[in-house]
Structures are given as structure tokens and as C-alpha cells.
Design a protein around this motif. Structure first.
Motif, PDB file in Angstrom:
ATOM      1  N   LEU A 114      -2.767  -2.688  -5.902  1.00  0.00           N
ATOM      2  CA  LEU A 114      -1.665  -1.861  -5.426  1.00  0.00           C
ATOM      3  C   LEU A 114      -1.148  -0.884  -6.468  1.00  0.00           C
ATOM      4  N   GLN A 115      -0.849  -1.342  -7.649  1.00  0.00           N
ATOM      5  CA  GLN A 115      -0.235  -0.443  -8.623  1.00  0.00           C
ATOM      6  C   GLN A 115      -1.189   0.658  -9.068  1.00  0.00           C
ATOM      7  N   SER A 116      -2.450   0.301  -9.309  1.00  0.00           N
ATOM      8  CA  SER A 116      -3.400   1.345  -9.712  1.00  0.00           C
ATOM      9  C   SER A 116      -3.650   2.316  -8.564  1.00  0.00           C
ATOM     10  N   ALA A 117      -3.586   1.833  -7.319  1.00  0.00           N
ATOM     11  CA  ALA A 117      -3.750   2.723  -6.177  1.00  0.00           C
ATOM     12  C   ALA A 117      -2.590   3.695  -6.081  1.00  0.00           C
ATOM     13  N   LYS A 118      -1.388   3.226  -6.337  1.00  0.00           N
ATOM     14  CA  LYS A 118      -0.227   4.113  -6.343  1.00  0.00           C
ATOM     15  C   LYS A 118      -0.319   5.129  -7.478  1.00  0.00           C
ATOM     16  N   ASP A 119      -0.759   4.673  -8.623  1.00  0.00           N
ATOM     17  CA  ASP A 119      -0.823   5.561  -9.791  1.00  0.00           C
ATOM     18  C   ASP A 119      -1.876   6.648  -9.624  1.00  0.00           C
ATOM     19  N   GLY A 120      -3.033   6.277  -9.064  1.00  0.00           N
ATOM     20  CA  GLY A 120      -4.135   7.235  -8.997  1.00  0.00           C
ATOM     21  C   GLY A 120      -4.389   7.853  -7.634  1.00  0.00           C
ATOM     22  N   GLY A 121      -3.801   7.279  -6.576  1.00  0.00           N
ATOM     23  CA  GLY A 121      -4.006   7.825  -5.241  1.00  0.00           C
ATOM     24  C   GLY A 121      -5.421   7.685  -4.734  1.00  0.00           C
ATOM     25  N   ALA A 122      -6.103   6.600  -5.107  1.00  0.00           N
ATOM     26  CA  ALA A 122      -7.522   6.449  -4.772  1.00  0.00           C
ATOM     27  C   ALA A 122      -7.778   6.321  -3.276  1.00  0.00           C
ATOM     28  N   GLU A 131       4.322   1.202   2.941  1.00  0.00           N
ATOM     29  CA  GLU A 131       3.733   1.884   1.789  1.00  0.00           C
ATOM     30  C   GLU A 131       2.602   1.093   1.154  1.00  0.00           C
ATOM     31  N   ASP A 132       2.635  -0.235   1.195  1.00  0.00           N
ATOM     32  CA  ASP A 132       1.538  -0.994   0.595  1.00  0.00           C
ATOM     33  C   ASP A 132       0.236  -0.743   1.343  1.00  0.00           C
ATOM     34  N   ARG A 133       0.290  -0.730   2.672  1.00  0.00           N
ATOM     35  CA  ARG A 133      -0.909  -0.407   3.461  1.00  0.00           C
ATOM     36  C   ARG A 133      -1.356   1.028   3.217  1.00  0.00           C
ATOM     37  N   LEU A 134      -0.391   1.907   3.137  1.00  0.00           N
ATOM     38  CA  LEU A 134      -0.703   3.316   2.947  1.00  0.00           C
ATOM     39  C   LEU A 134      -1.474   3.545   1.647  1.00  0.00           C
ATOM     40  N   TRP A 135      -1.030   2.944   0.574  1.00  0.00           N
ATOM     41  CA  TRP A 135      -1.656   3.179  -0.728  1.00  0.00           C
ATOM     42  C   TRP A 135      -2.910   2.343  -0.956  1.00  0.00           C
ATOM     43  N   ALA A 136      -2.946   1.120  -0.401  1.00  0.00           N
ATOM     44  CA  ALA A 136      -3.941   0.164  -0.889  1.00  0.00           C
ATOM     45  C   ALA A 136      -4.898  -0.395   0.148  1.00  0.00           C
ATOM     46  N   ASP A 137      -4.698  -0.125   1.442  1.00  0.00           N
ATOM     47  CA  ASP A 137      -5.582  -0.686   2.462  1.00  0.00           C
ATOM     48  C   ASP A 137      -6.628   0.352   2.855  1.00  0.00           C
ATOM     49  N   LEU A 138      -7.867   0.096   2.491  1.00  0.00           N
ATOM     50  CA  LEU A 138      -8.949   1.050   2.733  1.00  0.00           C
ATOM     51  C   LEU A 138      -9.329   1.151   4.204  1.00  0.00           C
ATOM     52  N   ILE A 188     -10.337  -4.373  -7.180  1.00  0.00           N
ATOM     53  CA  ILE A 188     -10.133  -5.024  -5.890  1.00  0.00           C
ATOM     54  C   ILE A 188      -8.675  -5.404  -5.709  1.00  0.00           C
ATOM     55  N   GLY A 189      -8.195  -5.284  -4.451  1.00  0.00           N
ATOM     56  CA  GLY A 189      -6.833  -5.663  -4.125  1.00  0.00           C
ATOM     57  C   GLY A 189      -6.754  -7.078  -3.585  1.00  0.00           C
ATOM     58  N   THR A 244      -8.384  13.850  -1.237  1.00  0.00           N
ATOM     59  CA  THR A 244      -8.201  15.054  -2.054  1.00  0.00           C
ATOM     60  C   THR A 244      -6.795  15.065  -2.651  1.00  0.00           C
ATOM     61  N   PRO A 245      -6.590  15.839  -3.710  1.00  0.00           N
ATOM     62  CA  PRO A 245      -5.235  15.966  -4.274  1.00  0.00           C
ATOM     63  C   PRO A 245      -4.229  16.522  -3.276  1.00  0.00           C
ATOM     64  N   SER A 246      -4.647  17.440  -2.412  1.00  0.00           N
ATOM     65  CA  SER A 246      -3.698  18.005  -1.447  1.00  0.00           C
ATOM     66  C   SER A 246      -3.270  16.969  -0.422  1.00  0.00           C
ATOM     67  N   ILE A 247      -4.181  16.051  -0.068  1.00  0.00           N
ATOM     68  CA  ILE A 247      -3.814  14.984   0.859  1.00  0.00           C
ATOM     69  C   ILE A 247      -2.835  14.023   0.182  1.00  0.00           C
ATOM     70  N   ARG A 248      -3.104  13.686  -1.058  1.00  0.00           N
ATOM     71  CA  ARG A 248      -2.166  12.821  -1.792  1.00  0.00           C
ATOM     72  C   ARG A 248      -0.797  13.483  -1.898  1.00  0.00           C
ATOM     73  N   LYS A 249      -0.762  14.790  -2.108  1.00  0.00           N
ATOM     74  CA  LYS A 249       0.517  15.499  -2.167  1.00  0.00           C
ATOM     75  C   LYS A 249       1.245  15.424  -0.829  1.00  0.00           C
TER      76      LYS A 249
END
Length: 274
Positions: free
Chosen positions: A28-36, A62-69, A8-9, A40-45
């Protein structure tokens, strides 16, 4: 988040001693690391490729981008990220979604503005969440600019400052797309945000370079969002010529004939629809 075991964030995103757990956020950090936050991997790329290119004045949190569901920002990447960087796939997608658009090579750009702070456009840092530019070279291009919404409401906004408003009115009147009396119906109302996004598209069609000769602004929202459904209907009513504006549900883009990959569309439905 719970079904997948994601941590949870918090508010603020970076945590801290006084941070409050927020169920719709990822750590936040785990979301950045794993791209959860991406399907898909192509979307993360696509996300990483976009962030790798610095753009002055770009308003991409970037915080919203990576971590806000629940943010519409990652939603936009999840919906269109698979076509990013693949010109043939992007062209097929545009033909499927907008069959009346001009044909040609398609370039996909996220958080795109033709000129942030440039008074030849709007000068207000506004940008499309994603844009599909059709054609090549510096002339006779077409542009489809998309604004995505998810859980947001269409809210009343304060009237723009006089200098900015003068430019907005100039673009509006020059377009000849609006009915008489549009100012009272739009400025300072819940339609103003839609209007300003639409004006960015109209300013491109009016640019003295003549670079863009066809364009459309698309407001995209889920069918379960009654606020933007009402606002879209009200905005259509102030248009004399609706050719440069379209409001569409996200579900319509995921119809059985959708050009999206089957697995991406299925994951998107599971993630976002209710």
C-alpha cells in the motif's frame, strides 16, 4: 506486478502481523508513493486531483484505488483519466464514443453523483464510476454515466427496503422505459444492481429543475466477463425503450478509431486484457 518488480500487497491492505500476501495487490505505501496502479503520470494526476476535493458520502476506497490491481475502480481511472481536466480532449472522446450524444463542452467527473443522499434523486449514495456532463450552465445539459466492471459477477441482491423501493418504483414507472412485469424480472435478481445504476440516470432526467434533458447510462465490461454479458442482455430485454441504456465492452472503446492516446491504449491492453 512481478514483471515490473512491484512489492506484493496483503490482506488487509495496510499489512500487519497477521496479514496474508495477495498476488493481485501492491504494497500500500509504496503504491501510494509511486502510483504504480496507474498507467501514466496524467492518470495519476487525475486521481490526485479527484482525491484533493472532499465529497461528503463519497464511496471511494483509497486502499483499493492505490493497491488493488484487479479493482474496477483504478481500471476506470486508467481508461478515462487521460481525458480528465482537458475539455477539448474530453469532447473529442465523447464524439468518438457516443456520436449521437448532444454536442457541447464536456466535464469529466469520477465517482460522481448529482446529489448523494438527496431524495430528489435516489437518496441512496449511489454514483457513477465516471460521468461525462455535456453543456454549460444550469439548463439543457446532457449526461453519460458509466459503470465499469472487470472480474466481478452479476450477483443476486436482496430486495430494497420498502421506503427506498417505493422511490425506485416511482422513478421506474415515470420513465416509461420498462416493459410490463419488469418488477418480477429485476427486483431481488442479478439485474437489480444494473437497474439501480440506471435509475440514478433516470432520476436526473426527471429532476424538477429540468437541468438534464438528455442522458444515457453505460454498463462497461470486458468481453471476457460472461456474467455481465448475460446480465446486460437480460436487462435489455426488460426495456421497452432502450434509449437511456447501453452495454458495451471495454474492447469496443479501444478499437482502432479510439480517441485514447496510442501509448495509453497499448498499456491498458497489456495490463487488463487476457
Amino acid at each position: 506486478r512481478e514483471a515490473r518488480g512491484y512489492v506484493i500487497g496483503t490482506n488487509p491492505y495496510a499489512g500487519g502481523d497477521d496479514a496474508t500476501p495477495i498476488g493481485s495487490r501492491l504494497a500500500l505505501q509504496s503504491a501510494k508513493d509511486g502510483g504504480a496502479n496507474f498507467l501514466t503520470p496524467s492518470i495519476r494526476k487525475a486521481v490526485l486531483d479527484c482525491l484533493a476535493v472532499p465529497v461528503p458520502h463519497r464511496m471511494l476506497a483509497e486502499d483499493r484505488l492505490w493497491a488493488d490491481l484487479l479493482s474496477s475502480m483504478p481500471l476506470c481511472f486508467n481508461l478515462f483519466g487521460d481525458v480528465f481536466g482537458d475539455t477539448e480532449y474530453a469532447a473529442r472522446a465523447v464524439r468518438a464514443w457516443w456520436p449521437d450524444a448532444p454536442r457541447g463542452a464536456v466535464t469529466v467527473r469520477f465517482e460522481h453523483s448529482p446529489g448523494r443522499c438527496d431524495p430528489a434523486f435516489l437518496g441512496n449514495k449511489s454514483a457513477f464510476d465516471v460521468a461525462f456532463e455535456i453543456g454549460s450552465g444550469d439548463k439543457d445539459l446532457a449526461i453519460i454515466g458509466v459503470e465499469t466492471k472487470y472480474h466481478e459477477d452479476a450477483k443476486v441482491e436482496p430486495e430494497p427496503k420498502p421506503k427506498a423501493l417505493a422511490r425506485y418504483v416511482e422513478v421506474t414507472e415515470r420513465s416509461m422505459a420498462f416493459i410490463d412485469g419488469w418488477r418480477e424480472l429485476v427486483i431481488g435478481t442479478e439485474l437489480q444492481q444494473i437497474w439501480l445504476d440506471h435509475l440514478l440516470l433516470l432520476s436526473m432526467l426527471q429532476h424538477p429543475s429540468g437541468r438534464w434533458t438528455w442522458g444515457r447510462f453505460v454498463l462497461l465490461y470486458p468481453s471476457g466477463n460472461p456474467s455481465f454479458a448475460r446480465a446486460a442482455a437480460a436487462y435489455r430485454a426488460v426495456l421497452r425503450d432502450p434509449a437511456t441504456f447501453e452495454a458495451r465492452t471495454i474492447e469496443a472503446l479501444l478499437a482502432p478509431t479510439s480517441p485514447l492516446k496510442v501509448e495509453t491504449a497499448a498499456a491498458f491492453r497489456e495490463r487488463y486484457f487476457w
